[in-house]
Design an enzyme around this catalytic site. Structure first.
Site, PDB file in Angstrom:
ATOM      1  CG  ASP A  52      -1.984  -1.053   1.170  1.00  0.00           C
ATOM      2  OD1 ASP A  52      -2.399  -1.404   0.056  1.00  0.00           O
ATOM      3  OD2 ASP A  52      -2.401  -1.527   2.244  1.00  0.00           O
ATOM      4  CE1 TYR A 111       4.153  -6.876   2.983  1.00  0.00           C
ATOM      5  CE2 TYR A 111       3.490  -9.177   3.025  1.00  0.00           C
ATOM      6  CZ  TYR A 111       3.496  -7.947   2.407  1.00  0.00           C
ATOM      7  OH  TYR A 111       2.851  -7.786   1.202  1.00  0.00           O
TER       8      TYR A 111
END
Length: 249
Positions: A52, A111
């Site tokens: 994002d 992540y």
């Protein structure tokens, strides 16, 4: 066709995320323009993960196909970088079998989320970590909570209500918090992720330990299948796409 895999790093601060969007600066869009300039071809770029706006990457992976190898493979990253700004870099390029697809061939994605847990913020953390001073984070308690996230679950409670995936089931292999001084590193590895999933997991774990929630509170949130039962969405700027794992790797 020649199938080229690229490994990418970027500072996501000034990007509107990974995916191409009209009239907006995106990572995929900038790479697309660079490939066009080097190869003179309109191509499709397949990314391993969609980050994002504001999210960074240490080891994002993508691939594209071109009819001719106009540049030696060991010089592809140099050629592409000559058309990219300094906040986006191709680290390396590799020739791959035609069957390779950065998105479909990935078995796991990992992540990293960074939290700066101190009473004082520092300028060099502002764009790259979540400054959290509400309490001294108990990473041992967080790791007790995290055990309930391991395995396959319905993660409806841990994704944005705007997530468009039909299935909310995902498999997490690793969720771990590691403290080094005033910095806490969250490592989260799974087969795939829903929209805002990592950020909601981190925000819920951090707020959960602050509220001294019982050890199994994560289990209750999962069972509820209700986003409102989880806690805050951690800020985008603390999140990094760390690496991808592929078949036969």
């Amino acid at each position: 066709m020649n199938n080229i895999k690229i490994t990418i790093q970027y500072d996501g601060t000034d990007f509107y995320g990974w995916q191409i969007q009209p009239n907006l600066r995106t990572v995929q869009g900038e790479i697309y323009k660079a490939v066009q300039k080097v190869y003179g071809e309109k191509i499709t770029i397949y990314g391993c993960g969609r980050t994002d706006a504001g999210v960074h990457a240490l080891g994002q992976v993508a691939n594209f196909r071109v009819p001719k190898m106009l540049v030696p493979i060991n010089k592809v990253h140099i050629a592409l970088n000559s058309y990219l700004d300094r906040d986006l870099r191709i680290i390396k390029a590799e020739e791959m079998p035609d069957s390779f697809n950065a998105r479909a061939s990935a078995t796991f994605r990992e992540y990293l989320y960074i939290v700066h847990n101190s009473s004082t913020s520092f300028p060099f953390y502002e764009r790259y970590a979540w400054f959290y001073r509400k309490n001294v984070i108990d990473e041992k308690l967080i790791n007790e909570y995290a055990r309930y996230l391991i395995g396959e679950h319905n993660f409806t409670s841990f994704c944005s209500t705007e997530d468009e995936n039909d299935s909310k089931f995902r498999y997490l292999e690793r969720v771990k918090a590691i403290r080094k001084g005033d910095t806490i590193y969250f490592i989260i590895r799974g087969n795939a992720f829903l929209h805002n999933m990592v950020r909601i997991i981190v925000g819920t774990l951090v707020e959960g330990q602050k509220k001294k929630k019982p050890i199994n509170f994560i289990e209750d949130i999962l069972k509820s299948e209700d986003r409102a039962k989880a806690f805050v969405t951690a800020p985008a700027h603390g999140l990094y796409f760390r690496r991808a794992f592929f078949k036969d790797e």
